[in-house]
Design an enzyme around this catalytic site. Structure first.
Site, PDB file in Angstrom:
ATOM      1  N   ASN A  11      26.999  31.393  48.359  1.00 24.09           N
ATOM      2  CA  ASN A  11      27.528  31.172  49.704  1.00 24.09           C
ATOM      3  C   ASN A  11      28.900  31.821  49.864  1.00 24.09           C
ATOM      4  O   ASN A  11      29.576  31.613  50.868  1.00 24.09           O
ATOM      5  CB  ASN A  11      27.612  29.667  49.994  1.00 24.09           C
ATOM      6  CG  ASN A  11      26.240  29.025  50.090  1.00 24.09           C
ATOM      7  OD1 ASN A  11      25.398  29.457  50.881  1.00 24.09           O
ATOM      8  ND2 ASN A  11      25.980  28.009  49.279  1.00 24.09           N
ATOM      9  N   ASN A  14      32.673  36.877  50.191  1.00 22.92           N
ATOM     10  CA  ASN A  14      33.287  38.017  49.504  1.00 22.92           C
ATOM     11  C   ASN A  14      32.330  38.610  48.474  1.00 22.92           C
ATOM     12  O   ASN A  14      32.211  39.831  48.339  1.00 22.92           O
ATOM     13  CB  ASN A  14      34.589  37.580  48.814  1.00 22.92           C
ATOM     14  CG  ASN A  14      35.662  37.194  49.801  1.00 22.92           C
ATOM     15  OD1 ASN A  14      36.008  37.967  50.689  1.00 22.92           O
ATOM     16  ND2 ASN A  14      36.201  35.996  49.665  1.00 22.92           N
ATOM     17  N   ASP A  73      27.604  34.513  37.695  1.00 25.12           N
ATOM     18  CA  ASP A  73      28.728  33.620  37.453  1.00 25.12           C
ATOM     19  C   ASP A  73      29.789  34.459  36.775  1.00 25.12           C
ATOM     20  O   ASP A  73      29.489  35.285  35.902  1.00 25.12           O
ATOM     21  CB  ASP A  73      28.332  32.428  36.576  1.00 25.12           C
ATOM     22  CG  ASP A  73      29.342  31.293  36.707  1.00 25.12           C
ATOM     23  OD1 ASP A  73      29.705  30.966  37.859  1.00 25.12           O
ATOM     24  OD2 ASP A  73      29.779  30.744  35.690  1.00 25.12           O
ATOM     25  N   PHE A 152      39.851  38.952  46.306  1.00 28.13           N
ATOM     26  CA  PHE A 152      39.880  37.497  46.470  1.00 28.13           C
ATOM     27  C   PHE A 152      40.111  36.840  45.117  1.00 28.13           C
ATOM     28  O   PHE A 152      40.155  37.502  44.083  1.00 28.13           O
ATOM     29  CB  PHE A 152      38.581  36.995  47.120  1.00 28.13           C
ATOM     30  CG  PHE A 152      37.330  37.292  46.314  1.00 28.13           C
ATOM     31  CD1 PHE A 152      36.755  36.316  45.504  1.00 28.13           C
ATOM     32  CD2 PHE A 152      36.705  38.533  46.374  1.00 28.13           C
ATOM     33  CE1 PHE A 152      35.598  36.575  44.769  1.00 28.13           C
ATOM     34  CE2 PHE A 152      35.542  38.799  45.652  1.00 28.13           C
ATOM     35  CZ  PHE A 152      34.995  37.817  44.849  1.00 28.13           C
ATOM     36  N   GLY A 153      40.255  35.523  45.130  1.00 29.06           N
ATOM     37  CA  GLY A 153      40.412  34.779  43.877  1.00 29.06           C
ATOM     38  C   GLY A 153      41.654  35.167  43.102  1.00 29.06           C
ATOM     39  O   GLY A 153      42.767  35.204  43.641  1.00 29.06           O
ATOM     40  N   ASP A 155      42.358  38.064  41.868  1.00 31.78           N
ATOM     41  CA  ASP A 155      42.611  39.509  41.922  1.00 31.78           C
ATOM     42  C   ASP A 155      44.106  39.866  41.971  1.00 31.78           C
ATOM     43  O   ASP A 155      44.512  40.873  41.386  1.00 31.78           O
ATOM     44  CB  ASP A 155      41.898  40.131  43.124  1.00 31.78           C
ATOM     45  CG  ASP A 155      40.385  40.202  42.931  1.00 31.78           C
ATOM     46  OD1 ASP A 155      39.898  39.803  41.852  1.00 31.78           O
ATOM     47  OD2 ASP A 155      39.691  40.663  43.859  1.00 31.78           O
ATOM     48  N   LYS A 175      38.275  48.866  43.181  1.00 31.27           N
ATOM     49  CA  LYS A 175      37.885  47.712  42.358  1.00 31.27           C
ATOM     50  C   LYS A 175      36.379  47.713  42.105  1.00 31.27           C
ATOM     51  O   LYS A 175      35.926  47.434  40.988  1.00 31.27           O
ATOM     52  CB  LYS A 175      38.305  46.404  43.036  1.00 31.27           C
ATOM     53  CG  LYS A 175      37.851  45.154  42.274  1.00 31.27           C
ATOM     54  CD  LYS A 175      37.952  43.897  43.112  1.00 31.27           C
ATOM     55  CE  LYS A 175      37.223  42.747  42.442  1.00 31.27           C
ATOM     56  NZ  LYS A 175      37.149  41.545  43.262  1.00 31.27           N
ATOM     57  N   HIS A 180      34.333  43.848  36.692  1.00 39.16           N
ATOM     58  CA  HIS A 180      33.361  43.176  35.834  1.00 39.16           C
ATOM     59  C   HIS A 180      32.003  43.074  36.521  1.00 39.16           C
ATOM     60  O   HIS A 180      30.964  43.259  35.904  1.00 39.16           O
ATOM     61  CB  HIS A 180      33.882  41.791  35.450  1.00 39.16           C
ATOM     62  CG  HIS A 180      34.357  40.978  36.624  1.00 39.16           C
ATOM     63  ND1 HIS A 180      35.384  41.384  37.443  1.00 39.16           N
ATOM     64  CD2 HIS A 180      33.948  39.778  37.121  1.00 39.16           C
ATOM     65  CE1 HIS A 180      35.586  40.476  38.392  1.00 39.16           C
ATOM     66  NE2 HIS A 180      34.723  39.503  38.224  1.00 39.16           N
ATOM     67  N   ARG A 181      32.012  42.791  37.829  1.00 33.23           N
ATOM     68  CA  ARG A 181      30.755  42.713  38.578  1.00 33.23           C
ATOM     69  C   ARG A 181      30.127  44.098  38.705  1.00 33.23           C
ATOM     70  O   ARG A 181      28.901  44.240  38.638  1.00 33.23           O
ATOM     71  CB  ARG A 181      30.997  42.087  39.959  1.00 33.23           C
ATOM     72  CG  ARG A 181      29.707  41.804  40.729  1.00 33.23           C
ATOM     73  CD  ARG A 181      29.944  40.908  41.931  1.00 33.23           C
ATOM     74  NE  ARG A 181      30.317  39.564  41.511  1.00 33.23           N
ATOM     75  CZ  ARG A 181      31.521  39.034  41.693  1.00 33.23           C
ATOM     76  NH1 ARG A 181      32.468  39.724  42.303  1.00 33.23           N
ATOM     77  NH2 ARG A 181      31.789  37.819  41.272  1.00 33.23           N
TER      78      ARG A 181
END
Length: 198
Positions: A11, A14, A73, A152-153, A155, A175, A180-181
């Site tokens: 949900n 971002n 995750d 976000f988070g 970063d 980015k 990592h993603r």
């Protein structure tokens, strides 16, 4: 090549935006949000690893659709803090802003080494099929100040190795090439290509 619908089990707007950008070059891939699929789930992430939590989120959705599902995750691991916040990254100091969370991390790191890494595990799953996992890790360190407006988070406090700017200063496009993603997604895309799905 026929269209490949992938439902993102999150949900987080971002995260959804990042996946749409990552798959944008692949015109037969259609990224769907949970709301677009009329799926309302909020699974309890009680796993002990990124992989376990990723699988929990994937399974919550594969039971409700026949399409492919992506769940991930991820989190920030700080070596001097025994990889904290790790799997608790999003739930650490719940209800507080990320600027407040980052300040708390600065306080914890006083007189400590600042080596850190962002860690992501993606699960690709489909109803009645064996899930497959893809991992991405980006080493770096924690900055001295909260800086940058992108992303976000955490970063604004993470500087990846080989760079002098935080994720938040690099901007979304840069980015998404090195994150990592992105690293985990590269392995996922290689799998989809090998199996002629994209």
């Amino acid at each position: 090549m026929k269209n490949l619908v992938i439902v993102i089990s999150s949900n987080n707007k971002n995260k959804l935006r990042e996946y749409k950008e990552i798959f944008e070059p692949y015109k037969n891939v259609i990224i769907k949000s949970l709301s677009e699929m009329n799926i309302d789930v909020d699974p309890i992430e009680n796993g002990n690893t990124f992989q376990e939590n990723s699988l929990i989120k994937a399974n919550a959705v594969t039971n409700l659709t026949d399409e492919y599902v992506i769940a991930d995750d991820s989190g920030l691991e700080i070596l001097a803090l025994d990889n904290f916040p790790g799997i608790h990254s999003s739930r650490f100091m719940k209800g507080h802003t990320y600027q407040e969370k980052c300040q708390a991390i600065f306080d914890m790191l006083k007189d400590k080494k600042r080596d850190a890494q962002f860690h992501c595990v993606i699960t690709l799953a489909k109803h009645k099929e064996k899930p497959i996992f893809f991992e991405g890790i980006v080493p770096g360190h924690i900055s001295d100040i909260f800086t940058g407006t992108s992303g976000f988070g955490y970063d604004p406090i993470f500087i990846p190795d080989g760079f002098t700017k935080t994720y938040a200063e690099l901007g979304e496009e840069e980015k998404n090439k090195i994150s990592h993603r992105a690293k985990a997604s590269e392995k996922l895309i290689d799998y989809l290509k090998t199996n002629k799905l994209i």
